[in-house]
Write a protein that holds these residues in place. Structure first.
Motif, PDB file in Angstrom:
ATOM      1  N   ALA A  99       0.587  -1.521   0.272  1.00  0.00           N
ATOM      2  CA  ALA A  99      -0.005   0.018  -0.128  1.00  0.00           C
ATOM      3  C   ALA A  99       0.575   1.081  -0.226  1.00  0.00           C
ATOM      4  O   ALA A  99       0.929   2.631  -0.998  1.00  0.00           O
ATOM      5  CB  ALA A  99      -0.976  -0.014   1.353  1.00  0.00           C
ATOM      6  N   ILE A 100       1.632   1.240   1.005  1.00  0.00           N
ATOM      7  CA  ILE A 100       2.623   2.222   0.959  1.00  0.00           C
ATOM      8  C   ILE A 100       3.761   2.760  -0.215  1.00  0.00           C
ATOM      9  O   ILE A 100       3.939   3.314  -1.264  1.00  0.00           O
ATOM     10  CB  ILE A 100       3.992   2.352   2.222  1.00  0.00           C
ATOM     11  N   SER A 101       4.287   1.252  -0.983  1.00  0.00           N
ATOM     12  CA  SER A 101       5.175   1.873  -2.151  1.00  0.00           C
ATOM     13  C   SER A 101       4.368   2.208  -3.187  1.00  0.00           C
ATOM     14  O   SER A 101       4.562   2.678  -3.795  1.00  0.00           O
ATOM     15  CB  SER A 101       5.685  -0.095  -2.219  1.00  0.00           C
ATOM     16  N   ALA A 102       2.517   1.246  -3.425  1.00  0.00           N
ATOM     17  CA  ALA A 102       1.683   1.968  -4.475  1.00  0.00           C
ATOM     18  C   ALA A 102       1.556   3.699  -4.474  1.00  0.00           C
ATOM     19  O   ALA A 102       1.330   4.845  -5.722  1.00  0.00           O
ATOM     20  CB  ALA A 102       0.072   1.665  -4.592  1.00  0.00           C
ATOM     21  N   ILE A 103       1.508   4.247  -2.585  1.00  0.00           N
ATOM     22  CA  ILE A 103       2.148   5.741  -3.037  1.00  0.00           C
ATOM     23  C   ILE A 103       2.365   6.443  -2.917  1.00  0.00           C
ATOM     24  O   ILE A 103       2.774   7.220  -3.524  1.00  0.00           O
ATOM     25  CB  ILE A 103       1.056   5.960  -1.542  1.00  0.00           C
ATOM     26  N   ILE A 104       3.737   5.692  -2.742  1.00  0.00           N
ATOM     27  CA  ILE A 104       5.010   6.668  -2.984  1.00  0.00           C
ATOM     28  C   ILE A 104       5.191   6.357  -4.452  1.00  0.00           C
ATOM     29  O   ILE A 104       5.570   7.899  -5.694  1.00  0.00           O
ATOM     30  CB  ILE A 104       5.859   5.558  -3.226  1.00  0.00           C
ATOM     31  N   GLU A 105       4.737   5.757  -5.601  1.00  0.00           N
ATOM     32  CA  GLU A 105       4.378   5.510  -6.912  1.00  0.00           C
ATOM     33  C   GLU A 105       3.951   6.384  -7.544  1.00  0.00           C
ATOM     34  O   GLU A 105       4.038   7.123  -8.217  1.00  0.00           O
ATOM     35  CB  GLU A 105       4.439   4.563  -7.476  1.00  0.00           C
ATOM     36  N   ALA A 106       2.556   6.985  -6.477  1.00  0.00           N
ATOM     37  CA  ALA A 106       1.344   7.309  -7.263  1.00  0.00           C
ATOM     38  C   ALA A 106       1.457   8.403  -6.613  1.00  0.00           C
ATOM     39  O   ALA A 106       1.258   9.446  -7.721  1.00  0.00           O
ATOM     40  CB  ALA A 106      -0.096   7.237  -6.321  1.00  0.00           C
ATOM     41  N   LYS A 107       2.825   9.220  -5.676  1.00  0.00           N
ATOM     42  CA  LYS A 107       2.951  10.492  -5.589  1.00  0.00           C
ATOM     43  C   LYS A 107       4.293  10.757  -6.766  1.00  0.00           C
ATOM     44  O   LYS A 107       3.800  12.072  -6.605  1.00  0.00           O
ATOM     45  CB  LYS A 107       3.948  10.999  -4.516  1.00  0.00           C
ATOM     46  N   LYS A 108       4.994  10.094  -7.300  1.00  0.00           N
ATOM     47  CA  LYS A 108       6.065  10.388  -8.570  1.00  0.00           C
ATOM     48  C   LYS A 108       4.990  11.668  -9.830  1.00  0.00           C
ATOM     49  O   LYS A 108       5.937  12.006 -10.894  1.00  0.00           O
ATOM     50  CB  LYS A 108       6.543   9.214  -8.869  1.00  0.00           C
ATOM     51  N   TYR A 109       3.505  11.416 -10.229  1.00  0.00           N
ATOM     52  CA  TYR A 109       3.289  11.750 -11.646  1.00  0.00           C
ATOM     53  C   TYR A 109       1.597  12.070 -10.727  1.00  0.00           C
ATOM     54  O   TYR A 109       1.855  13.171 -11.849  1.00  0.00           O
ATOM     55  CB  TYR A 109       2.989  10.524 -11.844  1.00  0.00           C
ATOM     56  N   TYR A 110       0.784  11.763  -9.507  1.00  0.00           N
ATOM     57  CA  TYR A 110       0.039  12.953  -8.953  1.00  0.00           C
ATOM     58  C   TYR A 110      -0.370  13.637  -8.133  1.00  0.00           C
ATOM     59  O   TYR A 110       0.390  13.776  -7.121  1.00  0.00           O
ATOM     60  CB  TYR A 110      -1.315  11.686  -8.747  1.00  0.00           C
ATOM     61  N   ASP A 111      -0.506  15.265  -8.511  1.00  0.00           N
ATOM     62  CA  ASP A 111      -0.330  16.023  -7.233  1.00  0.00           C
ATOM     63  C   ASP A 111      -1.978  15.774  -7.218  1.00  0.00           C
ATOM     64  O   ASP A 111      -2.110  15.976  -5.570  1.00  0.00           O
ATOM     65  CB  ASP A 111      -0.443  17.163  -7.601  1.00  0.00           C
ATOM     66  N   ASN A 112      -2.886  15.353  -7.875  1.00  0.00           N
ATOM     67  CA  ASN A 112      -4.184  14.993  -7.492  1.00  0.00           C
ATOM     68  C   ASN A 112      -4.210  13.888  -7.208  1.00  0.00           C
ATOM     69  O   ASN A 112      -4.616  13.032  -7.692  1.00  0.00           O
ATOM     70  CB  ASN A 112      -5.058  15.796  -8.751  1.00  0.00           C
ATOM     71  N   LEU A 113      -4.817  13.068  -5.910  1.00  0.00           N
ATOM     72  CA  LEU A 113      -4.125  12.027  -5.589  1.00  0.00           C
ATOM     73  C   LEU A 113      -5.086  12.021  -4.281  1.00  0.00           C
ATOM     74  O   LEU A 113      -5.115  12.921  -3.379  1.00  0.00           O
ATOM     75  CB  LEU A 113      -2.513  11.425  -4.713  1.00  0.00           C
ATOM     76  N   ASN A 114      -6.393  10.817  -4.220  1.00  0.00           N
ATOM     77  CA  ASN A 114      -7.293  10.787  -3.439  1.00  0.00           C
ATOM     78  C   ASN A 114      -6.356   9.309  -2.411  1.00  0.00           C
ATOM     79  O   ASN A 114      -6.670   7.893  -2.986  1.00  0.00           O
ATOM     80  CB  ASN A 114      -9.183  10.772  -3.755  1.00  0.00           C
ATOM     81  N   LEU A 115      -6.567   9.200  -1.060  1.00  0.00           N
ATOM     82  CA  LEU A 115      -6.493   7.271  -1.121  1.00  0.00           C
ATOM     83  C   LEU A 115      -8.319   7.185  -0.166  1.00  0.00           C
ATOM     84  O   LEU A 115      -8.290   8.581   1.027  1.00  0.00           O
ATOM     85  CB  LEU A 115      -5.700   7.771   0.066  1.00  0.00           C
ATOM     86  N   ASP A 116      -8.650   6.164  -0.110  1.00  0.00           N
ATOM     87  CA  ASP A 116      -9.766   5.937   0.437  1.00  0.00           C
ATOM     88  C   ASP A 116      -9.499   5.440   1.826  1.00  0.00           C
ATOM     89  O   ASP A 116      -9.053   4.419   1.153  1.00  0.00           O
ATOM     90  CB  ASP A 116     -10.377   4.827  -0.799  1.00  0.00           C
ATOM     91  N   LEU A 117     -10.126   5.302   2.323  1.00  0.00           N
ATOM     92  CA  LEU A 117      -9.091   4.899   4.061  1.00  0.00           C
ATOM     93  C   LEU A 117     -10.951   4.263   4.288  1.00  0.00           C
ATOM     94  O   LEU A 117     -12.003   4.580   4.299  1.00  0.00           O
ATOM     95  CB  LEU A 117      -8.905   5.800   4.869  1.00  0.00           C
ATOM     96  N   MET A 118     -11.216   3.438   5.604  1.00  0.00           N
ATOM     97  CA  MET A 118     -12.424   2.920   6.365  1.00  0.00           C
ATOM     98  C   MET A 118     -12.003   3.211   7.007  1.00  0.00           C
ATOM     99  O   MET A 118     -11.073   2.216   8.429  1.00  0.00           O
ATOM    100  CB  MET A 118     -12.864   1.574   5.769  1.00  0.00           C
ATOM    101  N   TYR A 119     -12.751   2.891   8.243  1.00  0.00           N
ATOM    102  CA  TYR A 119     -13.219   3.093  10.091  1.00  0.00           C
ATOM    103  C   TYR A 119     -14.402   2.173  10.368  1.00  0.00           C
ATOM    104  O   TYR A 119     -15.124   2.346   9.753  1.00  0.00           O
ATOM    105  CB  TYR A 119     -12.903   4.459  10.101  1.00  0.00           C
ATOM    106  N   GLY A 120     -13.915   1.418  11.553  1.00  0.00           N
ATOM    107  CA  GLY A 120     -15.262   0.276  12.136  1.00  0.00           C
ATOM    108  C   GLY A 120     -15.105  -0.320  11.507  1.00  0.00           C
ATOM    109  O   GLY A 120     -16.122  -1.183  11.259  1.00  0.00           O
ATOM    110  N   LEU A 121     -13.712  -1.183  11.429  1.00  0.00           N
ATOM    111  CA  LEU A 121     -13.937  -2.054  10.533  1.00  0.00           C
ATOM    112  C   LEU A 121     -13.762  -2.979  11.647  1.00  0.00           C
ATOM    113  O   LEU A 121     -13.387  -2.857  12.574  1.00  0.00           O
ATOM    114  CB  LEU A 121     -11.823  -2.208  10.046  1.00  0.00           C
ATOM    115  N   PRO A 122     -13.915  -4.064  11.178  1.00  0.00           N
ATOM    116  CA  PRO A 122     -14.410  -6.107  12.890  1.00  0.00           C
ATOM    117  C   PRO A 122     -12.612  -5.758  13.380  1.00  0.00           C
ATOM    118  O   PRO A 122     -11.926  -5.427  11.878  1.00  0.00           O
ATOM    119  CB  PRO A 122     -13.925  -6.968  11.196  1.00  0.00           C
ATOM    120  N   HIS A 123     -12.655  -5.925  14.526  1.00  0.00           N
ATOM    121  CA  HIS A 123     -11.442  -5.885  15.543  1.00  0.00           C
ATOM    122  C   HIS A 123     -11.179  -4.667  15.911  1.00  0.00           C
ATOM    123  O   HIS A 123     -10.154  -4.617  16.215  1.00  0.00           O
ATOM    124  CB  HIS A 123     -10.810  -7.474  15.433  1.00  0.00           C
TER     125      HIS A 123
END
Length: 376
Positions: free
Chosen positions: A145-169
């Motif tokens: 996941a972190i590797s993908a973000i680092i790669e995306a940041k090389k090319y995209y200023d406009n970058l969204n990350l989807d995150l969720m809360y309230g996951l099981p456990h």
């Protein structure tokens, strides 16, 4: 004659390598080669048919979703983008988004997406906790996941990350750590939404247990504080962005704008010059679609449905709702909902100004009850 709203384009790519247990989006699981060349050809034909209904409007935004749209080969996505531009004179600065997952198979293509004109990337991270990722049946870990973000940041200023809360456990510290890691990489946009289990999903049938509602609410409150402190402004129920990086495509939905939906099971909303609104649903059977049978059904939206659908969308936003906007987008005079507004005002859900309505904190907490007032 009514003034037609701006119009967006949603493109549905229905294939996934694996169906997650909580997912209720329409998709096909395919481990084999998918008929992408044929599908792109038919998507463009589907687009041509919808263009006849939009009165020569230019496409305002484009969103390629799914499914997993990044499963398509680069040349297929390029052909799709070029085909759209050839058939509709889109704006020079049109926001073009694509959804992707943080797997190496997908993030090695980020550079090529930028070259073919995709200027906004949305990464489905969900959580950085490898153990929780496994529990919700995602196919990557924190490192990927972190590797993908680092790669995306090389090319995209406009970058969204989807995150969720309230996951099981999930614990409070787990949810906040997800946000802290995301913020560390300074994305322009974070979609932070509550994990829910919808009927007809695998998790629903398994009766997967979620954290107590008090803990989920605590995650929400503490997470909002952290996002605000880190420079992210909340503009919608689950959307937080840096200045000038709100998602234009989603804003068009929430402002009750029009959109064409092309591809298997895609939905559309198209306003006519007489103020009539038509909703379209495309065929969800891939074999029918690939045989040229694109449209499954249409529905003319009634006046009551317009009112409910309008508020169902705009109430998500954190801004005043202007009365002339309601009239312009629905072709209905505000007097038609005066009784509903008075009830909402008496309940403390709405502040009624001369030119606009503003939803109170209480109104935001009880959105479902507020919407029921407009149903009556």
């Amino acid at each position: 004659m009514c003034r037609l709203p701006s119009i967006s384009l949603y493109i549905h790519i229905p294939w996934c390598l694996k169906k997650c247990g909580y997912c209720d989006f329409y998709s096909y699981v395919s481990q084999e080669n998918i008929p992408e060349e044929k599908y792109v050809k038919h998507i463009l034909k589907d687009f041509e048919q919808d263009l006849l209904k939009i009165n020569n409007r230019k496409i305002h935004t484009i969103f390629i979703g799914g499914g997993t749209p990044s499963l398509l080969k680069i040349h297929s996505i390029n052909k799709l983008i070029l085909g759209i531009k050839k058939r509709n004179q889109i704006f020079h600065n049109t926001e073009i988004s694509i959804e992707a997952n943080p797997t190496k198979l997908e993030y090695q293509n980020f550079m090529y997406y930028k070259h073919i004109g995709i200027n906004r990337l949305s990464l489905g991270i969900q959580t950085f906790n490898s153990s929780l990722l496994k529990q919700i049946e995602r196919t990557y870990n924190q490192k990927k996941a972190i590797s993908a973000i680092i790669e995306a940041k090389k090319y995209y200023d406009n970058l969204n990350l989807d995150l969720m809360y309230g996951l099981p456990h999930q614990l409070l510290e787990d949810a906040l750590l997800d946000l802290k890691i995301a913020i560390q990489y300074n994305p322009s946009h974070i979609s932070w939404y509550q994990f829910t289990i919808e009927p007809n999903t695998i998790f629903y049938k398994k009766n997967i247990l979620l954290p107590h509602e008090d803990l989920i609410f605590q995650m929400f409150i503490e997470g909002e504080k952290l996002l605000k402190k880190s420079g992210y402004k909340k503009y919608e129920i689950s959307s937080y962005s840096k200045i000038h990086y709100q998602c234009k495509h989603n804003l068009n939905y929430w402002n009750f704008g029009d959109y064409i939906g092309i591809g298997c099971s895609a939905h559309g909303k198209i306003t006519q010059k007489n103020g009539q609104i038509i909703r379209t649903i495309k065929n969800k059977n891939i074999n029918y679609f690939l045989n040229g049978n694109y449209l499954h059904s249409t529905h003319i939206v009634s006046e009551k449905e317009k009112i409910v659908e309008y508020f169902m969308n705009v109430l998500r936003l954190y801004k005043p709702i202007f009365k002339n906007h309601f009239s312009k987008m629905t072709n209905i005079h505000v007097n038609a909902i005066e009784k509903n507004i008075q009830i909402a005002k008496q309940e403390g859900f709405i502040i009624d100004h001369k030119n606009y309505w503003y939803i109170t904190k209480k109104g935001k907490l009880f959105l479902n009850i507020l919407l029921e007032i407009f149903l009556s």
